[in-house]
Motif scaffolding. Structure first.
Motif, PDB file in Angstrom:
ATOM      1  N   ARG A 168       0.848  -1.192   0.000  1.00  0.00           N
ATOM      2  CA  ARG A 168       0.000   0.000   0.000  1.00  0.00           C
ATOM      3  C   ARG A 168       0.881   1.239   0.000  1.00  0.00           C
ATOM      4  O   ARG A 168       2.069   1.178   0.336  1.00  0.00           O
ATOM      5  N   GLU A 169       0.291   2.344  -0.374  1.00  0.00           N
ATOM      6  CA  GLU A 169       1.028   3.598  -0.442  1.00  0.00           C
ATOM      7  C   GLU A 169       1.672   3.914   0.909  1.00  0.00           C
ATOM      8  O   GLU A 169       1.017   3.889   1.945  1.00  0.00           O
ATOM      9  N   GLY A 170       2.973   4.204   0.882  1.00  0.00           N
ATOM     10  CA  GLY A 170       3.703   4.536   2.104  1.00  0.00           C
ATOM     11  C   GLY A 170       4.443   3.377   2.720  1.00  0.00           C
ATOM     12  O   GLY A 170       5.289   3.590   3.609  1.00  0.00           O
ATOM     13  N   ASP A 171       4.154   2.144   2.289  1.00  0.00           N
ATOM     14  CA  ASP A 171       4.895   0.993   2.813  1.00  0.00           C
ATOM     15  C   ASP A 171       6.377   1.112   2.459  1.00  0.00           C
ATOM     16  O   ASP A 171       6.731   1.504   1.341  1.00  0.00           O
ATOM     17  N   GLU A 172       7.228   0.741   3.399  1.00  0.00           N
ATOM     18  CA  GLU A 172       8.661   0.674   3.142  1.00  0.00           C
ATOM     19  C   GLU A 172       9.057  -0.789   3.117  1.00  0.00           C
ATOM     20  O   GLU A 172       8.902  -1.501   4.112  1.00  0.00           O
ATOM     21  N   VAL A 173       9.540  -1.244   1.965  1.00  0.00           N
ATOM     22  CA  VAL A 173       9.854  -2.666   1.800  1.00  0.00           C
ATOM     23  C   VAL A 173      11.359  -2.849   1.685  1.00  0.00           C
ATOM     24  O   VAL A 173      12.089  -1.963   1.239  1.00  0.00           O
ATOM     25  N   THR A 174      11.807  -4.024   2.097  1.00  0.00           N
ATOM     26  CA  THR A 174      13.223  -4.362   2.037  1.00  0.00           C
ATOM     27  C   THR A 174      13.581  -4.886   0.658  1.00  0.00           C
ATOM     28  O   THR A 174      12.871  -5.731   0.098  1.00  0.00           O
ATOM     29  N   LEU A 175      14.673  -4.377   0.099  1.00  0.00           N
ATOM     30  CA  LEU A 175      15.138  -4.820  -1.211  1.00  0.00           C
ATOM     31  C   LEU A 175      16.388  -5.673  -1.047  1.00  0.00           C
ATOM     32  O   LEU A 175      17.346  -5.270  -0.382  1.00  0.00           O
ATOM     33  N   SER A 176      16.339  -6.852  -1.641  1.00  0.00           N
ATOM     34  CA  SER A 176      17.486  -7.765  -1.629  1.00  0.00           C
ATOM     35  C   SER A 176      17.328  -8.705  -2.814  1.00  0.00           C
ATOM     36  O   SER A 176      16.308  -8.684  -3.520  1.00  0.00           O
ATOM     37  N   ALA A 177      18.326  -9.526  -3.021  1.00  0.00           N
ATOM     38  CA  ALA A 177      18.234 -10.504  -4.108  1.00  0.00           C
ATOM     39  C   ALA A 177      17.042 -11.439  -3.894  1.00  0.00           C
ATOM     40  O   ALA A 177      16.406 -11.889  -4.848  1.00  0.00           O
ATOM     41  N   LYS A 178      16.712 -11.703  -2.643  1.00  0.00           N
ATOM     42  CA  LYS A 178      15.598 -12.604  -2.329  1.00  0.00           C
ATOM     43  C   LYS A 178      14.242 -11.952  -2.549  1.00  0.00           C
ATOM     44  O   LYS A 178      13.295 -12.605  -3.016  1.00  0.00           O
ATOM     45  N   THR A 179      14.107 -10.662  -2.224  1.00  0.00           N
ATOM     46  CA  THR A 179      12.800  -9.998  -2.319  1.00  0.00           C
ATOM     47  C   THR A 179      12.559  -9.320  -3.665  1.00  0.00           C
ATOM     48  O   THR A 179      11.432  -8.922  -3.960  1.00  0.00           O
ATOM     49  N   LEU A 186       6.615  -3.910  -9.553  1.00  0.00           N
ATOM     50  CA  LEU A 186       6.024  -2.774  -8.840  1.00  0.00           C
ATOM     51  C   LEU A 186       6.912  -1.534  -8.976  1.00  0.00           C
ATOM     52  O   LEU A 186       6.428  -0.445  -9.296  1.00  0.00           O
ATOM     53  N   ILE A 187       8.206  -1.702  -8.741  1.00  0.00           N
ATOM     54  CA  ILE A 187       9.127  -0.570  -8.823  1.00  0.00           C
ATOM     55  C   ILE A 187       9.176  -0.021 -10.244  1.00  0.00           C
ATOM     56  O   ILE A 187       9.179   1.203 -10.461  1.00  0.00           O
ATOM     57  N   ALA A 188       9.191  -0.926 -11.232  1.00  0.00           N
ATOM     58  CA  ALA A 188       9.207  -0.490 -12.628  1.00  0.00           C
ATOM     59  C   ALA A 188       7.907   0.237 -12.979  1.00  0.00           C
ATOM     60  O   ALA A 188       7.924   1.253 -13.689  1.00  0.00           O
ATOM     61  N   TYR A 189       6.782  -0.269 -12.473  1.00  0.00           N
ATOM     62  CA  TYR A 189       5.497   0.368 -12.753  1.00  0.00           C
ATOM     63  C   TYR A 189       5.447   1.782 -12.180  1.00  0.00           C
ATOM     64  O   TYR A 189       4.808   2.679 -12.750  1.00  0.00           O
ATOM     65  N   GLU A 190       6.128   1.995 -11.078  1.00  0.00           N
ATOM     66  CA  GLU A 190       6.129   3.313 -10.455  1.00  0.00           C
ATOM     67  C   GLU A 190       7.167   4.261 -11.072  1.00  0.00           C
ATOM     68  O   GLU A 190       7.436   5.337 -10.544  1.00  0.00           O
ATOM     69  N   GLY A 191       7.726   3.837 -12.224  1.00  0.00           N
ATOM     70  CA  GLY A 191       8.535   4.747 -13.020  1.00  0.00           C
ATOM     71  C   GLY A 191      10.018   4.699 -12.797  1.00  0.00           C
ATOM     72  O   GLY A 191      10.740   5.636 -13.166  1.00  0.00           O
ATOM     73  N   HIS A 192      10.523   3.606 -12.219  1.00  0.00           N
ATOM     74  CA  HIS A 192      11.949   3.514 -11.920  1.00  0.00           C
ATOM     75  C   HIS A 192      12.591   2.356 -12.690  1.00  0.00           C
ATOM     76  O   HIS A 192      11.927   1.396 -13.082  1.00  0.00           O
ATOM     77  N   THR A 193      13.895   2.461 -12.867  1.00  0.00           N
ATOM     78  CA  THR A 193      14.658   1.334 -13.397  1.00  0.00           C
ATOM     79  C   THR A 193      15.230   0.553 -12.223  1.00  0.00           C
ATOM     80  O   THR A 193      15.638   1.136 -11.212  1.00  0.00           O
ATOM     81  N   ASP A 230      -4.413 -15.180 -12.814  1.00  0.00           N
ATOM     82  CA  ASP A 230      -4.728 -14.077 -11.901  1.00  0.00           C
ATOM     83  C   ASP A 230      -3.480 -13.659 -11.115  1.00  0.00           C
ATOM     84  O   ASP A 230      -2.351 -13.967 -11.504  1.00  0.00           O
ATOM     85  N   SER A 231      -3.678 -12.951 -10.006  1.00  0.00           N
ATOM     86  CA  SER A 231      -2.551 -12.393  -9.255  1.00  0.00           C
ATOM     87  C   SER A 231      -1.574 -13.451  -8.766  1.00  0.00           C
ATOM     88  O   SER A 231      -0.406 -13.136  -8.502  1.00  0.00           O
ATOM     89  N   ARG A 232      -2.009 -14.683  -8.650  1.00  0.00           N
ATOM     90  CA  ARG A 232      -1.088 -15.743  -8.258  1.00  0.00           C
ATOM     91  C   ARG A 232       0.004 -15.948  -9.309  1.00  0.00           C
ATOM     92  O   ARG A 232       1.059 -16.489  -9.006  1.00  0.00           O
ATOM     93  N   TYR A 233      -0.255 -15.480 -10.542  1.00  0.00           N
ATOM     94  CA  TYR A 233       0.678 -15.699 -11.641  1.00  0.00           C
ATOM     95  C   TYR A 233       1.331 -14.412 -12.156  1.00  0.00           C
ATOM     96  O   TYR A 233       2.438 -14.470 -12.695  1.00  0.00           O
ATOM     97  N   TRP A 234       0.640 -13.260 -12.012  1.00  0.00           N
ATOM     98  CA  TRP A 234       1.248 -12.023 -12.521  1.00  0.00           C
ATOM     99  C   TRP A 234       1.449 -10.954 -11.446  1.00  0.00           C
ATOM    100  O   TRP A 234       2.018  -9.903 -11.722  1.00  0.00           O
ATOM    101  N   GLY A 235       0.998 -11.178 -10.243  1.00  0.00           N
ATOM    102  CA  GLY A 235       1.360 -10.282  -9.160  1.00  0.00           C
ATOM    103  C   GLY A 235       0.314  -9.273  -8.759  1.00  0.00           C
ATOM    104  O   GLY A 235      -0.889  -9.491  -8.925  1.00  0.00           O
ATOM    105  N   PHE A 236       0.777  -8.147  -8.239  1.00  0.00           N
ATOM    106  CA  PHE A 236      -0.100  -7.137  -7.648  1.00  0.00           C
ATOM    107  C   PHE A 236      -0.806  -6.306  -8.717  1.00  0.00           C
ATOM    108  O   PHE A 236      -0.222  -5.973  -9.753  1.00  0.00           O
ATOM    109  N   LEU A 237      -2.059  -5.958  -8.427  1.00  0.00           N
ATOM    110  CA  LEU A 237      -2.860  -5.132  -9.336  1.00  0.00           C
ATOM    111  C   LEU A 237      -2.804  -3.676  -8.880  1.00  0.00           C
ATOM    112  O   LEU A 237      -3.299  -3.344  -7.803  1.00  0.00           O
ATOM    113  N   PRO A 238      -2.217  -2.769  -9.682  1.00  0.00           N
ATOM    114  CA  PRO A 238      -2.172  -1.361  -9.298  1.00  0.00           C
ATOM    115  C   PRO A 238      -3.569  -0.732  -9.295  1.00  0.00           C
ATOM    116  O   PRO A 238      -4.387  -1.017 -10.169  1.00  0.00           O
TER     117      PRO A 238
END
Length: 280
Positions: A168-179, A186-193, A230-238
């Motif tokens: 959700r908006e404002g969540d801070e998530v951990t980035l690693s090779a595992k996550t 999600l990060i790409a959808y929000e306009g980042h490389t 569905d989301s089980r195969y392609w992920g989160f729905l913006p």
């Protein structure tokens, strides 16, 4: 002597033609506005929502309830209410936004979702199976990974999934090779490389161990649980890909019968009992 009307008949005919043309233009504009911002027709192309919705059902979609999007912009009109768990929603398919998909919203932004032996749990509480939902395939045991499941490299499958947190908006998530498989799209959808170098995640060329989510996301599933992409195969729905909420079936017939070659059989396949069916 009473003066007679000397207006040529041709002029009256041109006036009437212009009035008809103006009326048609106004009707077309009104119809376009209604289709863009209020109600749109949608045809069910596959069996992913059976038996709630059938392939060949035509239904109306309420577009203003979640706030219709202004074409060619990211602007959305004010919404009547938020998406709720259990809503049947139409949305842009995240992997090809030229396509509209229809599924049931299972989880909201901030929810924890888990599937245990085909049973869905939201925030550790059982989410009741929809009345007409069905399973048509063999049950998969826990720990057996399924091909193309989201996120990649996990041991999830269609019947045993998660637990997973819906961003959700404002969540801070951990980035690693595992996550990274969980958040890359999600990060790409929000306009980042985003890229991975060794064990370090780079966002817009900078090494980052944390990322703040800027939008709300949902989790959607088909009622025909074993036959649904569905989301089980392609992920989160913006949230920004939301089109509207399914309202009512107004027409239904067998989609596999060609009307050109056998119009009689096609007409005979009309499902009269589904006309006016309220979708829920």
């Amino acid at each position: 002597m009473k003066k007679q009307n000397t207006t040529p008949k041709g002029k009256n005919g041109k006036t009437q033609s212009r009035e008809w043309f103006e009326a048609l233009v106004i009707a077309a504009v009104v119809a376009t506005i209604l289709r863009l911002f209020v109600v749109e027709s949608y045809r069910i192309p596959t069996g992913s929502m059976e038996k709630t919705l059938l392939a060949g059902d035509f239904l109306f979609v309420n577009k203003f309830v979640y706030g219709a999007r202004v074409p060619f912009t990211d602007i959305r009109l004010p919404k009547l209410h938020n998406v709720e768990r259990g809503d049947i929603i139409v949305f842009k398919f995240p992997r090809d936004r030229s396509l509209n998909y229809i599924k049931r919203c299972i989880a909201l932004p901030g929810d924890k979702l888990e599937i245990r032996n085909q049973q869905v749990f939201i925030n550790d509480k059982l989410f009741a199976l929809p009345p007409h939902a069905q399973f048509i395939g063999a049950r998969m045991p826990p720990g057996v990974p399924e091909f193309q499941i989201f996120p990649s490299m996990s041991d999830y499958n269609k019947d045993n999934y998660g637990p997973i947190h819906i961003p959700r908006e404002g969540d801070e998530v951990t980035l690693s090779a595992k996550t990274l498989p969980l958040y890359r799209d999600l990060i790409a959808y929000e306009g980042h490389t985003v890229s991975l170098v060794g064990d370090q995640v780079f966002v817009d060329g900078q090494a980052m161990g944390r990322y703040t989510v800027s939008r709300n996301y949902y989790f959607a599933m088909g009622d025909n649980r074993d036959n649904s992409l569905d989301s089980r195969y392609w992920g989160f729905l913006p949230e920004s890909d939301m089109v509207g909420q399914a309202m009512m079936v107004y027409w239904s017939w067998d989609p596999d019968l060609p009307i050109v070659f056998d119009p009689v059989e096609k007409i005979a396949s009309i499902r009269w009992n589904r006309m006016g069916l309220v979708v829920h």
